[in-house]
Scaffold this motif. Structure first.
Motif, mmCIF file in Angstrom:
data_model
loop_
_atom_site.group_PDB
_atom_site.id
_atom_site.type_symbol
_atom_site.label_atom_id
_atom_site.label_comp_id
_atom_site.label_asym_id
_atom_site.label_seq_id
_atom_site.Cartn_x
_atom_site.Cartn_y
_atom_site.Cartn_z
ATOM 1 N N LEU A 76 0.807 -1.222 0.000
ATOM 2 C CA LEU A 76 0.000 0.000 0.000
ATOM 3 C C LEU A 76 0.839 1.271 0.000
ATOM 4 N N ASP A 77 1.921 1.305 0.769
ATOM 5 C CA ASP A 77 2.718 2.522 0.837
ATOM 6 C C ASP A 77 3.371 2.857 -0.503
ATOM 7 N N ASP A 80 0.656 4.009 -2.863
ATOM 8 C CA ASP A 80 0.277 5.364 -2.458
ATOM 9 C C ASP A 80 1.268 6.386 -3.028
ATOM 10 N N SER A 81 2.558 6.094 -2.917
ATOM 11 C CA SER A 81 3.589 7.007 -3.430
ATOM 12 C C SER A 81 3.476 7.187 -4.939
ATOM 13 N N THR A 84 0.288 9.184 -5.768
ATOM 14 C CA THR A 84 0.458 10.576 -5.352
ATOM 15 C C THR A 84 1.349 11.319 -6.341
ATOM 16 N N LEU A 100 -6.238 6.049 -4.790
ATOM 17 C CA LEU A 100 -5.715 6.680 -3.566
ATOM 18 C C LEU A 100 -6.738 6.549 -2.440
ATOM 19 N N VAL A 103 -6.568 2.992 -1.173
ATOM 20 C CA VAL A 103 -5.395 2.809 -0.307
ATOM 21 C C VAL A 103 -5.681 3.399 1.070
ATOM 22 N N ALA A 104 -6.225 4.603 1.085
ATOM 23 C CA ALA A 104 -6.529 5.249 2.366
ATOM 24 C C ALA A 104 -7.534 4.423 3.168
ATOM 25 N N LYS A 107 -5.971 1.447 4.670
ATOM 26 C CA LYS A 107 -5.130 1.837 5.804
ATOM 27 C C LYS A 107 -5.967 2.343 6.983
ATOM 28 N N GLU A 116 -10.524 11.788 -1.253
ATOM 29 C CA GLU A 116 -10.146 11.246 -2.563
ATOM 30 C C GLU A 116 -11.384 10.818 -3.355
#
Length: 175
Positions: A76-77, A80-81, A84, A100, A103-104, A107, A116
């Protein structure tokens, strides 16, 4: 010829051999990743998705495809990157905000997910998943009036009968 005769293994072998001779050929990496994803082999697809994204950094679709597969594999991180960076680079595709938001939500950050998904509904008001995801975020935030209002707005924007049934069901659940 292999494709027309439905010989997927031969296509895979040919593309794999070609990629050893031309490791900087993004097309070969995209095609290999597609073949591996069709076989549900994410582990084999990921190196080719990374290669295609690295070789063509301006190909926003390749970047987004990589991020989507990373989400599916719980990275996920990193996803996300990538997403973004796509939005910061000026890619206007609503799918960036949709993923996004996913992903949020995965999390547990439903405030960010809400923001988003709201962008998705503003930029692509005829996409039902944006509305349903936004209403889900509101539900998780216990903002039930906003959840109901979102679903009512969705019904104004979504004309497809099959999707309208889903929206009415979600609205009934919200009530």
């Amino acid at each position: 010829i292999y494709q027309r005769s439905n010989q997927a293994d031969s296509i895979e072998a040919l593309l794999s051999a070609a990629s050893t001779y031309q490791p900087d050929n993004a097309f070969l990496h995209r095609e290999l990743s597609r073949i591996y994803l069709e076989k549900d082999s994410v582990a084999l697809a990921l190196p080719h998705l990374w290669a295609a994204a690295r070789l063509e950094p301006a190909d926003y679709t390749a970047q987004r495809r990589l991020a989507i597969v990373l989400i599916a594999s719980d990275s996920l991180d990193v996803a996300d990157s990538i997403l973004t960076l796509l939005t910061q680079s000026g890619d206007p595709e609503p799918a960036n905000h949709f993923y996004l938001g996913r992903v949020a939500a995965l999390k547990g950050d439903f405030y960010r997910a809400r923001d988003e998904f709201r962008m998705v509904t503003e930029r692509a008001p005829t996409i039902p998943d944006g509305w349903l995801s936004l209403s889900f975020a509101y539900r998780q935030l216990k903002e039930h009036e906003d959840e109901i209002e979102t679903l009512r707005d969705a019904l104004i924007n979504i004309k497809d009968e099959n999707y309208a049934v889903q929206l009415y069901f979600a609205l009934g659940a919200a009530f």
